[in-house]
Design a protein around this motif. Structure first.
Motif, PDB file in Angstrom:
ATOM      1  N   ASP A  43      -4.377   1.436   3.583  1.00  0.00           N
ATOM      2  CA  ASP A  43      -4.866   0.686   2.163  1.00  0.00           C
ATOM      3  C   ASP A  43      -5.293   2.547   1.790  1.00  0.00           C
ATOM      4  N   GLY A  44      -6.051   3.017   2.986  1.00  0.00           N
ATOM      5  CA  GLY A  44      -6.891   3.991   1.754  1.00  0.00           C
ATOM      6  C   GLY A  44      -6.281   5.535   2.141  1.00  0.00           C
ATOM      7  N   ALA A  45      -5.161   5.525   3.509  1.00  0.00           N
ATOM      8  CA  ALA A  45      -4.731   6.688   3.709  1.00  0.00           C
ATOM      9  C   ALA A  45      -3.846   6.798   2.713  1.00  0.00           C
ATOM     10  N   CYS A  46      -3.613   5.665   2.336  1.00  0.00           N
ATOM     11  CA  CYS A  46      -1.587   5.814   1.332  1.00  0.00           C
ATOM     12  C   CYS A  46      -1.958   6.265  -0.373  1.00  0.00           C
ATOM     13  N   ASP A  47      -4.074   6.037  -0.283  1.00  0.00           N
ATOM     14  CA  ASP A  47      -4.053   6.038  -1.598  1.00  0.00           C
ATOM     15  C   ASP A  47      -4.469   7.644  -1.476  1.00  0.00           C
ATOM     16  N   TYR A  48      -5.491   8.284  -0.512  1.00  0.00           N
ATOM     17  CA  TYR A  48      -6.048   9.610  -0.125  1.00  0.00           C
ATOM     18  C   TYR A  48      -4.162  10.488  -0.077  1.00  0.00           C
ATOM     19  N   ILE A  49      -3.820  10.278   0.780  1.00  0.00           N
ATOM     20  CA  ILE A  49      -2.492  10.545   1.183  1.00  0.00           C
ATOM     21  C   ILE A  49      -1.817  11.295  -0.459  1.00  0.00           C
TER      22      ILE A  49
ATOM     23  N   SER B 169       0.573  -1.199  -0.061  1.00  0.00           N
ATOM     24  CA  SER B 169      -0.086   0.028   0.008  1.00  0.00           C
ATOM     25  C   SER B 169       0.766   1.337   0.292  1.00  0.00           C
ATOM     26  N   ILE B 170       1.924   1.344   0.712  1.00  0.00           N
ATOM     27  CA  ILE B 170       2.873   2.012   0.774  1.00  0.00           C
ATOM     28  C   ILE B 170       3.770   2.362  -0.303  1.00  0.00           C
ATOM     29  N   PHE B 171       3.772   1.873  -0.959  1.00  0.00           N
ATOM     30  CA  PHE B 171       5.102   1.357  -2.008  1.00  0.00           C
ATOM     31  C   PHE B 171       3.987   1.755  -3.378  1.00  0.00           C
TER      32      PHE B 171
ATOM     33  N   TRP C  93       0.086   2.266 -10.568  1.00  0.00           N
ATOM     34  CA  TRP C  93      -0.084   2.409  -8.595  1.00  0.00           C
ATOM     35  C   TRP C  93      -1.899   1.519  -8.703  1.00  0.00           C
ATOM     36  N   HIS C  94      -2.448   1.756  -9.808  1.00  0.00           N
ATOM     37  CA  HIS C  94      -3.536   1.165  -9.813  1.00  0.00           C
ATOM     38  C   HIS C  94      -3.238  -0.578 -10.041  1.00  0.00           C
TER      39      HIS C  94
END
Length: 301
Positions: A112-118, A54-56, A87-88
């Motif tokens: 997961d959501g935090a990495c996407d949104y940030i 997720s972070i990557f 990213w997808h």
């Protein structure tokens, strides 16, 4: 001996990575998710965790943002676009890997959501800087508003998909678990609460169905699941225009041709109008489903 933090028994990847076919648009079904699945298959035999994936994935979005801003021109935008497409793949692989290795959790969902949104917050800030160079502070503000519009539209889209999967297939998600597992993390409890608040505001009455399904017999629940699928499958398919897939294509295309205002027109204007229409449509279908369930309950009494 099993690897650290990995289960002794690993489920069949073909089973755990399956997604409802009706929720897959062409890009997910034919490109992103098959690649995500293959990547997760490779990673399940390593020490790499779903959270690391997720972070990557989030870092790929950040690097793309820097390139869109700092390497103007077709080449830089093209490389950034490819990274954003990557990213997808990682965004799907983290969930697949979590299921393959039995490491699914509410906290992992939040990360997961935090990495996407940030990652995408940073992306839109850099895009705002690009547009500000062309149009002044007005352009920057418009791009920031487009980013905020994206966040709202994305939460709505995710909420409707998650509600559908819960009602039809019984797949749990963050709202149903009440963010259980995130309470011990100060870093992620606040984003979880914010997400749940916005999701609740955009649920179009979905909480009503959640509550009804908790108080009905199994027979009524099965009828409700069938009706939910019949009513919401075509609706959810139309909602896919709000997914990240098409936004990435528009962002990449707009930056390659050197006209970022296209992003603002697409997200802030066109998709915002569609969001209102889709919310009303979802509310109408949810009200009809609630009426049916109440009717079934009354007929059984």
């Amino acid at each position: 001996m099993s690897k650290p933090d990995q289960p002794d028994t690993v489920p069949d990847a073909r089973e755990v990575s399956a997604r409802p076919v009706e929720l897959e648009d062409w890009l997910n079904a034919n490109i992103y998710h098959p690649l995500s699945y293959r990547l997760a298959q490779v990673l399940q035999h390593t020490i790499i965790t779903p959270n690391a994936v997720s972070i990557f994935g989030g870092l790929l979005v950040v690097i793309a943002a820097v390139l869109y801003w700092g390497m103007p021109g077709t080449l830089g935008a093209g490389i950034a676009f490819l990274l954003h497409l990557g990213w997808h793949v990682f965004d799907g692989a983290d969930g697949d890997l979590a299921r393959m290795t039995n490491r699914t959790s509410a906290l992992g969902e939040v990360i997961d959501g935090a990495c996407d949104y940030i990652g995408h917050i940073i992306l839109y800030l850099f895009l705002a800087a690009v547009l500000a160079q062309e149009m002044g502070w007005t352009g920057g503000l418009l791009m920031v508003l487009a980013g905020l519009a994206r966040a709202v539209q994305t939460v709505f889209f995710e909420t409707q998909r998650r509600q559908y999967q819960f009602w039809v297939y019984g797949v749990p998600w963050l709202r149903i678990s009440s963010a259980e597992g995130t309470q011990n993390s100060t870093l992620f409890s606040a984003p979880a609460r914010l997400y749940l608040w916005l999701s609740s505001a955009l649920a179009a009455g979905g909480h009503t169905i959640d509550a009804l399904l908790e108080r009905v017999t199994q027979a009524i629940k099965q009828q409700a699941e069938t009706e939910a699928k019949r009513r919401f499958q075509p609706v959810i398919e139309r909602f896919s225009i709000l997914s990240s897939n098409y936004r990435t294509l528009v962002i990449g295309g707009a930056m390659i041709v050197g006209d970022p205002i296209i992003i603002v027109i697409f997200e802030l204007c066109a998709l915002s109008v569609l969001l209102i229409y889709f919310w009303l449509q979802a509310r109408r279908e949810i009200s009809a489903l609630a009426l049916l369930i109440n009717g079934l309950k009354s007929g059984q009494n």
